[in-house]
Design a protein around this motif. Structure first.
Motif, PDB file in Angstrom:
ATOM      1  N   TYR A  35       2.502   0.507   6.248  1.00 41.34           N
ATOM      2  CA  TYR A  35       3.370   0.329   5.034  1.00 41.34           C
ATOM      3  C   TYR A  35       2.604  -0.435   3.949  1.00 41.34           C
ATOM      4  O   TYR A  35       2.675   0.083   2.758  1.00 41.34           O
ATOM      5  N   ASP A  83      -0.097   1.769   2.241  1.00 43.83           N
ATOM      6  CA  ASP A  83       0.293   2.903   1.354  1.00 43.83           C
ATOM      7  C   ASP A  83       0.885   2.427   0.139  1.00 43.83           C
ATOM      8  O   ASP A  83       0.699   2.643  -1.002  1.00 43.83           O
ATOM      9  N   PHE A  84       1.576   1.074   0.279  1.00 44.24           N
ATOM     10  CA  PHE A  84       2.394   0.551  -1.251  1.00 44.24           C
ATOM     11  C   PHE A  84       0.980   0.021  -2.037  1.00 44.24           C
ATOM     12  O   PHE A  84       1.014   0.133  -3.218  1.00 44.24           O
ATOM     13  N   PHE A 103      -0.466   2.687  -4.038  1.00 40.58           N
ATOM     14  CA  PHE A 103       0.421   3.011  -5.047  1.00 40.58           C
ATOM     15  C   PHE A 103       0.228   2.158  -6.201  1.00 40.58           C
ATOM     16  O   PHE A 103      -0.155   2.383  -7.416  1.00 40.58           O
ATOM     17  N   ALA A 148       9.494  -0.888  -4.256  1.00 42.85           N
ATOM     18  CA  ALA A 148       9.663   0.384  -3.073  1.00 42.85           C
ATOM     19  C   ALA A 148      11.110   0.188  -2.565  1.00 42.85           C
ATOM     20  O   ALA A 148      11.436  -0.941  -2.284  1.00 42.85           O
ATOM     21  N   ARG A 185       7.533   9.668  -4.027  1.00 42.39           N
ATOM     22  CA  ARG A 185       7.704   9.399  -2.695  1.00 42.39           C
ATOM     23  C   ARG A 185       6.626   8.800  -2.055  1.00 42.39           C
ATOM     24  O   ARG A 185       5.541   9.119  -2.426  1.00 42.39           O
ATOM     25  N   SER A 186       6.734   7.677  -1.229  1.00 43.79           N
ATOM     26  CA  SER A 186       5.649   7.238  -0.335  1.00 43.79           C
ATOM     27  C   SER A 186       5.026   8.161   0.460  1.00 43.79           C
ATOM     28  O   SER A 186       5.404   9.337   0.732  1.00 43.79           O
ATOM     29  N   SER A 187       3.659   8.141   0.830  1.00 42.03           N
ATOM     30  CA  SER A 187       2.952   8.811   1.757  1.00 42.03           C
ATOM     31  C   SER A 187       3.246   8.522   3.149  1.00 42.03           C
ATOM     32  O   SER A 187       2.832   9.185   4.032  1.00 42.03           O
ATOM     33  N   TYR A 207       8.593   4.808  -4.672  1.00 38.05           N
ATOM     34  CA  TYR A 207       8.040   3.951  -5.237  1.00 38.05           C
ATOM     35  C   TYR A 207       8.160   4.151  -6.751  1.00 38.05           C
ATOM     36  O   TYR A 207       8.309   5.288  -7.158  1.00 38.05           O
TER      37      TYR A 207
END
Length: 315
Positions: A10, A13-14, A17, A119, A164-166, A172
């Motif tokens: 998590y 990925d954040f 972004f 997020a 959208r998050s991956s 996000y």
């Protein structure tokens, strides 16, 4: 976003972004809801000067272990005139009752040209499907992508990026305070979906209850993998087994259900006749991993999408 396999994914990925919307070296960043400080540590490694705010007192020992800076208080707490290039929060906004007031405080503590990056769990499909599983978390807000944009624009922000998050089913948003009037029109489509949500919930639950009852009549056992979202689908008296990969909850219960939460190994040792995999984010991965085991050769495995189609809830 702690230092665990799931938490690291998590966080990575954040962070990706965040790096896509601003260069981090030399930036001052405030993370609201810093938890154990793992993301603060990553921000420092990326060259930012990071400060966290976290009201949970149990997390303080982790901050010293990671050599990160955090204030044990609610935002804005003791902050007075401090300003930051970025104010970030992960899985935070859905827990805030007064979003306008909160975002006004964020604006107050952003430097000129500063960026708010957050997020939130994505609820678009839950709302469209009439899936009450999202309500289990008892959040103040359940965000669709358009609703999240409306919240920021209403609070006087210009949205720079919304995606959208991956990883993990999140939305996000990156936004900067603007000179707009803060008035937006609520999308008619969102209004219609909200009105239909209750009807779809009832249809989905009725279908789930029918299928569980049919399995019981046929003497077939039912297991549910990642069961949290399905607790409001089925009757608490249902004969069902629960499975989860989170070792911390094995042997615990979801009251008033009588079944203790079991592990993947428990499932493989003692298979069920039918298995519902209830994670939209990780369901395909779980199913592919389980499919290779001979002990589950005769188990009917259904994904959450299969159940939604069967119960007539998908729009």
């Amino acid at each position: 976003m702690d230092d665990s396999p799931l938490g690291r994914s998590y966080a990575a990925d954040f962070l990706t972004f965040l790096k896509s919307v601003i260069e981090l070296p030399g930036r001052s960043i405030l993370e609201i809801g810093a938890g154990r400080g793992y993301f603060l540590e990553l921000l420092g490694q990326a060259g930012a000067t990071a400060l966290g705010m976290e009201p949970g007192k149990a997390n303080a020992p982790y901050w010293s272990q990671k050599s990160v800076s955090a204030i044990n208080d609610f935002f804005p707490g003791p902050l007075s005139s401090e300003k930051f290039d970025v104010i970030a929060g992960f899985a935070l906004l859905e827990h805030i009752e007064g979003l306008d007031q909160f975002l006004q405080s964020v604006t107050k503590h952003l430097a000129p040209g500063g960026l708010a990056v957050f997020a939130v769990p994505e609820c678009d499909l839950y709302v469209a499907d009439g899936d009450p599983g999202m309500l289990l978390h008892e959040h103040w807000s359940y965000f669709t992508a358009s609703a999240l944009r409306n919240v920021f624009e209403h609070a006087g922000f210009g949205v720079r990026s919304l995606k959208r998050s991956s990883y993990g089913g999140l939305i996000y948003v990156a936004a900067t305070p603007s000179s707009s009037s803060g008035t937006v029109s609520v999308a008619e489509q969102n209004g219609r979906l909200a009105e239909q949500f209750g009807e779809r919930c009832a249809r989905l639950r009725a279908g789930a209850v029918r299928r569980v009852a049919a399995l019981a009549r046929a003497g077939r056992s039912l297991g549910i993998y990642v069961p949290g979202r399905v607790l409001v689908w089925i009757d608490p008296s249902s004969q069902v087994r629960f499975f989860d990969d989170d070792a911390e909850i094995h042997g615990q219960y979801y009251p008033p259900f009588a079944a203790a939460i079991e592990s993947r190994d428990d499932l493989l040792r003692k298979p069920v006749d039918e298995l519902w995999i209830m994670s939209k984010s990780f369901g395909k991965k779980i199913a592919s991993e389980l499919a290779v085991h001979e002990s589950l050769r005769n188990t009917n495995i259904l994904m959450v999408e299969d159940l939604l189609r069967e119960f007539g809830s998908v729009v």
